[in-house]
Design an enzyme around this catalytic site. Structure first.
Site, short mmCIF file in Angstrom:
data_model
loop_
_atom_site.label_atom_id
_atom_site.label_comp_id
_atom_site.label_asym_id
_atom_site.label_seq_id
_atom_site.Cartn_x
_atom_site.Cartn_y
_atom_site.Cartn_z
N GLU A 116 0.89 -1.26 -0.04
CA GLU A 116 0.17 0.05 0.22
C GLU A 116 0.85 1.47 0.17
O GLU A 116 2.02 1.24 0.26
CB GLU A 116 -0.84 -0.08 1.15
CG GLU A 116 -2.00 -0.98 1.17
CD GLU A 116 -2.86 -0.97 2.36
OE1 GLU A 116 -4.13 -1.12 2.17
OE2 GLU A 116 -2.30 -0.86 3.69
N HIS A 235 -9.62 10.48 4.00
CA HIS A 235 -9.64 9.90 2.95
C HIS A 235 -10.18 10.62 1.70
O HIS A 235 -11.36 11.19 1.89
CB HIS A 235 -10.34 8.47 3.14
CG HIS A 235 -10.07 7.37 2.15
ND1 HIS A 235 -10.49 7.50 0.61
CD2 HIS A 235 -9.27 6.30 2.05
CE1 HIS A 235 -9.86 6.51 0.18
NE2 HIS A 235 -9.34 5.80 1.01
N ARG A 281 -2.36 10.74 -0.49
CA ARG A 281 -3.40 11.06 -0.11
C ARG A 281 -3.83 12.55 0.57
O ARG A 281 -4.74 12.91 0.08
CB ARG A 281 -3.89 9.89 1.04
CG ARG A 281 -4.65 8.71 0.48
CD ARG A 281 -4.97 7.93 1.84
NE ARG A 281 -5.18 6.61 1.39
CZ ARG A 281 -5.56 5.39 2.11
NH1 ARG A 281 -5.89 5.79 3.32
NH2 ARG A 281 -5.79 4.15 1.85
N HIS A 342 -10.84 9.99 8.44
CA HIS A 342 -10.71 8.65 8.54
C HIS A 342 -9.82 8.07 9.68
O HIS A 342 -10.30 7.15 10.19
CB HIS A 342 -9.82 8.26 7.08
CG HIS A 342 -9.66 6.83 6.76
ND1 HIS A 342 -10.75 5.92 6.44
CD2 HIS A 342 -8.83 6.10 6.64
CE1 HIS A 342 -10.24 4.79 6.29
NE2 HIS A 342 -9.14 4.86 6.22
N ARG A 377 -0.34 8.98 9.33
CA ARG A 377 -0.27 7.42 9.52
C ARG A 377 -0.14 6.92 8.17
O ARG A 377 -0.52 7.14 7.25
CB ARG A 377 -1.59 6.95 10.01
CG ARG A 377 -1.57 5.65 10.11
CD ARG A 377 -3.20 5.11 10.28
NE ARG A 377 -3.99 5.33 9.42
CZ ARG A 377 -4.56 4.33 8.65
NH1 ARG A 377 -4.94 3.29 9.27
NH2 ARG A 377 -5.50 4.75 7.69
C1 LIG Z 1 -13.27 2.30 6.77
C2 LIG Z 1 -12.09 2.12 7.64
C3 LIG Z 1 -11.02 1.20 7.00
C4 LIG Z 1 -9.95 1.00 7.79
N1 LIG Z 1 -8.80 0.05 7.06
C5 LIG Z 1 -7.91 -0.16 7.98
C6 LIG Z 1 -6.72 -1.09 7.43
O1 LIG Z 1 -7.02 -1.53 6.46
N2 LIG Z 1 -5.58 -1.25 8.09
C7 LIG Z 1 -5.39 -0.73 9.46
O2 LIG Z 1 -4.44 -0.87 10.04
N3 LIG Z 1 -6.31 0.18 9.88
C8 LIG Z 1 -7.40 0.44 9.25
N4 LIG Z 1 -8.66 1.18 9.49
C9 LIG Z 1 -8.31 1.88 10.93
C10 LIG Z 1 -8.27 0.86 12.04
O3 LIG Z 1 -9.46 0.18 11.63
C11 LIG Z 1 -8.38 1.45 13.24
O4 LIG Z 1 -7.62 2.43 13.80
C12 LIG Z 1 -8.70 0.46 14.30
O5 LIG Z 1 -9.57 -0.52 14.26
C13 LIG Z 1 -9.10 0.95 15.95
O6 LIG Z 1 -9.22 0.10 16.72
P1 LIG Z 1 -9.33 0.51 18.38
O7 LIG Z 1 -9.33 -0.88 18.92
O8 LIG Z 1 -8.43 1.44 18.89
O9 LIG Z 1 -10.91 1.05 18.42
P2 LIG Z 1 -12.20 0.57 17.69
O10 LIG Z 1 -12.39 -0.74 16.80
O11 LIG Z 1 -12.73 1.75 17.08
O12 LIG Z 1 -13.16 0.25 18.84
C14 LIG Z 1 -13.51 1.15 19.90
C15 LIG Z 1 -14.35 0.31 20.94
O13 LIG Z 1 -14.71 1.18 22.09
C16 LIG Z 1 -15.87 1.23 22.31
N5 LIG Z 1 -16.27 2.69 23.09
C17 LIG Z 1 -16.21 3.67 22.45
N6 LIG Z 1 -16.47 4.78 23.31
C18 LIG Z 1 -16.91 4.21 24.48
C19 LIG Z 1 -17.34 4.67 25.68
N7 LIG Z 1 -17.46 5.79 26.07
N8 LIG Z 1 -17.69 3.60 26.70
C20 LIG Z 1 -17.57 2.42 26.32
N9 LIG Z 1 -17.12 1.84 25.28
C21 LIG Z 1 -16.72 2.95 24.20
C22 LIG Z 1 -16.61 1.06 21.03
O14 LIG Z 1 -17.99 0.50 21.41
C23 LIG Z 1 -15.83 0.03 20.41
O15 LIG Z 1 -16.09 -1.29 20.82
C24 LIG Z 1 -9.64 1.30 9.03
C25 LIG Z 1 -10.65 2.28 9.35
C26 LIG Z 1 -11.77 2.62 8.71
C27 LIG Z 1 -13.06 3.31 9.48
#
Ligand SMILES: Cc1cc2nc3c(=O)[nH]c(=O)nc-3n(C[C@H](O)[C@H](O)[C@H](O)COP(=O)(O)OP(=O)(O)OC[C@H]3O[C@@H](n4cnc5c(N)ncnc54)[C@H](O)[C@@H]3O)c2cc1C
Length: 537
Positions: A116, A235, A281, A342, A377
């Site tokens: 990528e 994005h 991007r 994004h 990033r």
């Molecule tokens: C469309 C899209 C495509 C992407 N593609 C990629 C990719 O190909 N590769 C890559 O590395 N990254 C990618 N990313 C980024 C990546 O997906 C995220 O950075 C990563 O998944 C974040 O994970 P996380 O565990 O930090 O949070 P999240 O997966 O966002 O989880 C957050 C959690 O916190 C909970 N939460 C939030 N606030 C509260 C609260 N106040 N009380 C209780 N619970 C709460 C939510 O319910 C959820 O369970 C992409 C993102 C998007 C949107």
């Protein structure tokens, strides 16, 4: 008020994305862990991730190359220790997922690795084009069946309960439990904040609705510092349509010959960058943003209709079908697109163990700022960061000596009315904040706009704080307050950076500054100004 012994949980993890679940599974062999989800298990960015996970998995690749690529993408603002830490631990993190059963795509005997933007080597392991969903499914199944893990849905965390004897420690998490309609304090020895990013501070976002910056607001209110909040990744091409707002239209459409045109049919990338539509991007996103401002038309158009329709349908079957559902035909017409927020590069400032400024509070995943991403990033480094730092945080917690809190006084409150009768007020306030962020703290900024934004956001924060003086908190009103607070902190951070670097572009300071620095913001530093409004909860 009643005195309570400690709750059955050793650690409370706020959030069940890749970061939160990885940490919970790491802890659960030795501890009782509670994982909070503010909605359902599927709520969060992780299941949306398409591309994959970056890790050095090919014998021709090296940690040094991964470090160099990440540092360059991050506009040389990355913390070198964090980059090396993530890159060197990537292969083990991926192996752990393979052992758990994540069905990564194979190419014969090997796993298929893709490439990528920004990567000098093939190093993205993926599960077709739905990596996040495959990873999340496996992690969630493991967590759901683990006897030491309790998953609580519809539990919105909104504050940390401080130790009355030590302001640097917390004794639990204050949650709004929508299942039993209580505001409860979940007592614990350690807290992990894993609530994801804050991309919904903007009008348009690729993220699901959870990304309101809750964890950042919770940490700021508890006295933690936040770092590099001005760096938000956009994005360039997401669908501008009511039926599928901000649906991602992959870069591959431009890779296969798609061009960008303005409302008058003019290809505006000519003269902007030698690589035209395939420029990096942030440059494409900036050009689209300027074109929208110039033409005063709300979107631009992505056009691949000059290609053979069969070729287009074969290469982009899912997108083709999704667009047909919106009465748009990718093979015959130009598709309306806008950039959308994004990824949040900044967040709660942490060390290599995910430790925040508070002794027993950790932050991991998109909510945290480890220094890995610097000012931009690199693709697929975010899931890697979730895995590596979640493991480090869980190991650090297991090594630490649990504090002896003795008996703790807690007061659970009955939450009698969870109806949002004031939804129109809250929705309007949220829209105003998102619009200010989009217009003044978005892809292109300037000094006057940032000053205006700070004033406007202070007013919005005051309005929601005032609302909370007279109304029972609801999940929605807490989210709106969090979103307003994080927006204000982002605008303040952007004002501090008087240069253009990575994702932060200020027309009044278009050059790189001479001194490299991380912007750090705390609520304490602003206490005199915001005591009345922001610290009220
Ligand atoms: C469309 C899209 C495509 C992407 N593609 C990629 C990719 O190909 N590769 C890559 O590395 N990254 C990618 N990313 C980024 C990546 O997906 C995220 O950075 C990563 O998944 C974040 O994970 P996380 O565990 O930090 O949070 P999240 O997966 O966002 O989880 C957050 C959690 O916190 C909970 N939460 C939030 N606030 C509260 C609260 N106040 N009380 C209780 N619970 C709460 C939510 O319910 C959820 O369970 C992409 C993102 C998007 C949107």
């Amino acid at each position: 008020m009643k005195k309570e012994p400690f709750s059955p949980f050793d650690t409370v993890v706020i959030g069940s994305g890749a970061a939160g679940l990885t940490a919970a599974l790491g802890l659960a062999a030795h501890q009782k862990v509670c994982v909070l989800q503010k909605e359902s298990a599927q709520h969060g960015a992780t299941p949306y991730a398409q591309g994959g996970i970056a890790a050095v998995l090919d014998s021709e690749d090296s940690t040094e190359k991964h470090v160099a690529d990440t540092t360059q993408a991050g506009a040389f603002l990355c913390e070198s220790e964090a980059v090396y830490f993530a890159a060197s631990k990537g292969p083990d993190a991926v192996k752990w997922l393979i052992d758990l059963g994540v069905p990564f795509t194979r190419a014969g005997e090997q796993f298929h690795l893709t490439q990528e933007g920004g990567h000098s080597h093939r190093r993205i392991i993926h599960a077709d084009d739905a990596t996040g969903s495959a990873v999340h499914k496996v992690l969630l199944e493991k967590a759901q069946t683990h006897p030491n893990i309790t998953l609580m849905q519809k539990c919105l965390a909104f504050d940390l309960e401080k130790d009355p004897n030590d302001p640097k420690r917390v004794v639990g998490v204050r949650v709004l439990n929508e299942v039993n309609q209580q505001v409860e304090v979940l007592l614990c020895h350690a807290v992990i904040i894993a609530t994801g990013g804050a991309s919904h501070v903007y009008q348009y976002s690729t993220n699901p609705g959870h990304a309101t910056g809750d964890g950042m607001a919770i940490a700021a209110k508890a006295g933690c510092s936040l770092m590099n909040l001005e760096f938000n990744q956009f994005h360039p091409t997401t669908l501008f349509h009511q039926k599928a707002r901000s649906y991602l239209l992959t870069e591959a459409i431009r890779g296969e010959g798609g061009v960008l045109k303005n409302i008058h049919g003019k290809r505006f990338m000519e003269g902007v960058h030698p690589q035209l539509e395939l420029a990096p991007r942030d440059i494409v996103a900036r050009a689209i943003h300027l074109e929208i401002k110039k033409t005063q038309h709300p979107c631009v158009y992505l056009d691949i209709s000059h290609k053979d329709p069969k070729f287009v349908q074969k290469h982009f079957p899912t997108i083709y079908e999704t667009l047909l559902n919106c009465d748009l035909d990718l093979t015959r017409e130009a598709i309306p697109v806008v950039p959308a927020a994004h990824y949040t590069c900044g967040g709660i400032r942490v060390d290599l163990d995910g430790r925040t400024d508070l002794v027993n509070v950790y932050a991991i995943g998109e909510v945290a700022c480890t220094g890995l991403h610097g000012a931009n990033r690199m693709a697929s480094n975010s899931l890697l960061e979730c895995l590596v730092f979640a493991k480090a945080a869980s190991e650090a917690i297991l090594k630490s000596v649990p504090p002896d809190f003795g008996e703790i006084c807690v007061q659970n409150e009955k939450q009698s009315d969870l109806q949002d009768e004031d939804l129109p007020f809250l929705n309007a306030l949220k829209s105003r904040v998102q619009s200010v962020m989009w217009n003044e703290v978005g892809i292109v900024r300037n000094n006057a706009g940032l000053s205006l934004a700070v004033l406007a956001l202070e007013n919005e924060l005051a309005a929601i704080a005032d609302y909370h003086k007279h109304h029972i908190r609801s999940a929605r009103s807490i989210e709106v307050e969090n979103l307003s607070l994080v927006s204000l902190l982002m605008a303040k951070s952007a004002m501090e950076r008087k240069e253009s670097r990575g994702l932060h572009f200020n027309e009044d300071h278009p050059e790189l500054g001479e001194v490299k620095f991380h912007s750090v913001v705390t609520l304490k530093g602003m206490r005199a100004e915001y005591d009345e409004v922001a610290l009220k909860l």
